[in-house]
Structures are given as C-alpha cells and as structure tokens.
Design a protein around this motif. Structure first.
Motif, mmCIF file in Angstrom:
data_model
loop_
_atom_site.group_PDB
_atom_site.id
_atom_site.type_symbol
_atom_site.label_atom_id
_atom_site.label_comp_id
_atom_site.label_asym_id
_atom_site.label_seq_id
_atom_site.Cartn_x
_atom_site.Cartn_y
_atom_site.Cartn_z
ATOM 1 N N ASP A 5 0.697 -1.249 -0.076
ATOM 2 C CA ASP A 5 0.066 -0.047 -0.193
ATOM 3 C C ASP A 5 0.869 1.307 0.101
ATOM 4 N N GLN A 6 1.121 2.082 -0.975
ATOM 5 C CA GLN A 6 1.876 3.003 -1.305
ATOM 6 C C GLN A 6 1.644 4.139 -0.194
ATOM 7 N N LYS A 7 0.471 4.697 -0.195
ATOM 8 C CA LYS A 7 -0.165 5.668 0.777
ATOM 9 C C LYS A 7 0.128 5.255 2.337
ATOM 10 N N PHE A 9 2.549 3.291 3.176
ATOM 11 C CA PHE A 9 4.084 3.013 3.254
ATOM 12 C C PHE A 9 4.480 4.652 3.489
ATOM 13 N N TYR A 10 4.081 5.608 2.724
ATOM 14 C CA TYR A 10 4.503 6.993 2.684
ATOM 15 C C TYR A 10 4.235 7.625 3.961
ATOM 16 N N SER A 32 11.244 9.423 -0.325
ATOM 17 C CA SER A 32 10.230 8.665 -0.025
ATOM 18 C C SER A 32 9.952 7.758 -1.188
ATOM 19 N N GLN A 33 9.869 8.350 -2.362
ATOM 20 C CA GLN A 33 9.598 7.456 -3.663
ATOM 21 C C GLN A 33 10.622 6.255 -3.759
ATOM 22 N N TYR A 36 10.430 3.494 -1.094
ATOM 23 C CA TYR A 36 9.147 2.676 -1.882
ATOM 24 C C TYR A 36 9.519 1.666 -2.808
ATOM 25 N N ALA A 37 10.331 2.386 -3.838
ATOM 26 C CA ALA A 37 10.767 1.409 -5.203
ATOM 27 C C ALA A 37 11.681 0.341 -4.554
ATOM 28 N N CYS A 40 10.006 -2.510 -2.984
ATOM 29 C CA CYS A 40 9.224 -3.192 -3.808
ATOM 30 C C CYS A 40 10.245 -4.179 -4.476
#
Length: 251
Positions: A5-7, A9-10, A32-33, A36-37, A40
């Motif tokens: 879940d990206q949101k 995670f951020y 942050s981006q 996240y990458a 993944c």
C-alpha cells in the motif's frame, strides 16, 4: 509478492523518520519514492535470493531504513564512505538515497549480493556516481597496497562483526582524521569494553551515541547505538592480519 500500500508506506515512513529526529528526510518526497521503489525491488528479489527475513513494510522501514539513516547526521558533506559487509545494501542504499552528496563504496564477500546492490543502485539512479559495490574482503582491500587502504573519510558497518574484529577490518581503510561508525544493538557498551586494544591501529577511544529506534505507532523502542572511533595516527603496516588470525585473537 503482495502489493505494498503506497499511501500507508509513505505515511508510516514519514512518521517514523519524524519520530526518530529525521525531519528533513521525512519531508523529502524524492527519498520517500525511492525507498518505496527499493522496498518493492527488495521483496521481489527476496523471493528467490535470501536478502532479508524482514518482510512487513513497517518493519522494513524501522529496522532497515530508519536504522541505516541514523549514521547520516554524523557524516560530513561530500565525504568518501566505505560500507563494510553491505549484504543486501544496508546501510549503503538508504544512505546513498538520502545523501547524494556522498561517494559510497560498498563491499561484501558474496558476489551475488554485490551484483544485487549495483543493479538496484542503477535502477534507483545512484550507480555509479553515488554508490558502487565491489566483491572484496575488507582485510584484503585494507592491506598495504590494497585499493581501500587509507582511502576513506568514513567507514560504516552494520551487523558484521564484534567491534574488536570490525575495528581491525575498518581502521586501516580510514584516512587520518576519518571516523568509523559502527551500528550496534544492546551490547554496544560491552563491545566497546572488549575492544580497548584497537588503539594500536591508530584509533582514539571509542564513544557511544545511543540512538534508540522508536516506532511511531506503538511508541516502543529497540536498543540501538552508534559506536564511533576516530583515526588519529597511521595504522601499522602489519594490520590488518589475516581474518582467521583476527577472529582467533582479537586486539
């Protein structure tokens, strides 16, 4: 792999960084981006390569990212950094993403992990300018005539060896005036007490900086500390010894 879940995670990353005194990083959208990458990518590769036993995103944030970034505030602008025993890329990958001003060399004796770190760094746009990994043993690179000896302002290392062993691997790689920063857990003070013989390598007495890691949702803290040693004199040419000797009879 279950999608992250990206949101969530951020949000958790920002809260965790803020809670642990890293406000500037918490407000860095590019960081942050990238993290996240990285998450993944790491979990995808982890399905066929043993990179980490930590698989829940919140745990990854706390135990890999926040942990790794505790060293960032202690590294000067533009420093040359060596990460000894980088494994799956900690602390070197988060550190390179958060501090693109640094020039980081990461070493590990396992070639497939070095390849993973370089490929991941390339995916994240930080290879080779900010981060390059090399398959190498520290005691070989740090020997007289080795490509790592007296080349770095900072050496970092996480979960590699007892301080008495790590010191002999790391200190020969530092320039005079450089600093070893070891990421340690609950036994940091005990390790410092056992490693008083490292002065023979040209090191000043170690200092302990408690850096407890506090989860933003539960408020629970894990024991964590940085052990820092400055290099004030050249390391004698006989060090580092062969690894078997270092382990058999630590300084």
């Amino acid at each position: 792999m279950t999608p992250i879940d990206q949101k969530d995670f951020y949000d958790y990353l920002a809260a965790a960084l803020e809670k642990n005194g890293m406000s500037d990083f918490a407000r860095n959208e590019t960081l942050s981006q990238a993290l996240y990458a990285l998450t993944c990518r790491m979990l995808e590769v982890n399905e066929y390569m043993n990179l980490t036993t930590i698989k829940k995103p919140h745990d990854i944030i706390m135990r890999h990212y926040v942990d790794s970034l505790t060293v960032a505030a202690h590294i000067p602008e533009g420093a040359s950094v060596l990460d000894i025993g980088c494994g799956a890329g900690f602390p070197c990958l988060p550190l390179a993403l958060a501090r693109p001003d640094l020039r980081i060399t990461a070493i590990d004796s396992t070639e497939k992990k070095v390849r993973y770190v370089n490929e991941t760094a390339a995916m994240l746009g930080i290879f080779p300018d900010t981060l390059t990994a090399i398959a190498m043993r520290a005691e070989e690179g740090g020997s007289v005539g080795g490509q790592l000896r007296e080349k770095f302002n900072i050496v970092v290392s996480r979960a590699v060896a007892h301080l008495s062993i790590l010191g002999e691997l790391a200190l020969p790689c530092l320039k005079i005036g450089g600093t070893l920063i070891a990421l340690k857990g609950a036994k940091a003070a005990e390790e410092m007490n056992d490693a008083k013989g490292l002065g023979v390598l040209g090191a000043s007495p170690a200092r302990l900086i408690p850096t407890p890691l506090t989860a933003p949702d539960t408020g629970e803290s894990d024991s964590h500390a940085l052990v820092m040693m400055d290099k004030c004199e050249k390391t004698p040419k006989i060090y580092p010894r062969k690894y078997a000797q270092i382990v058999k009879k630590p300084l």
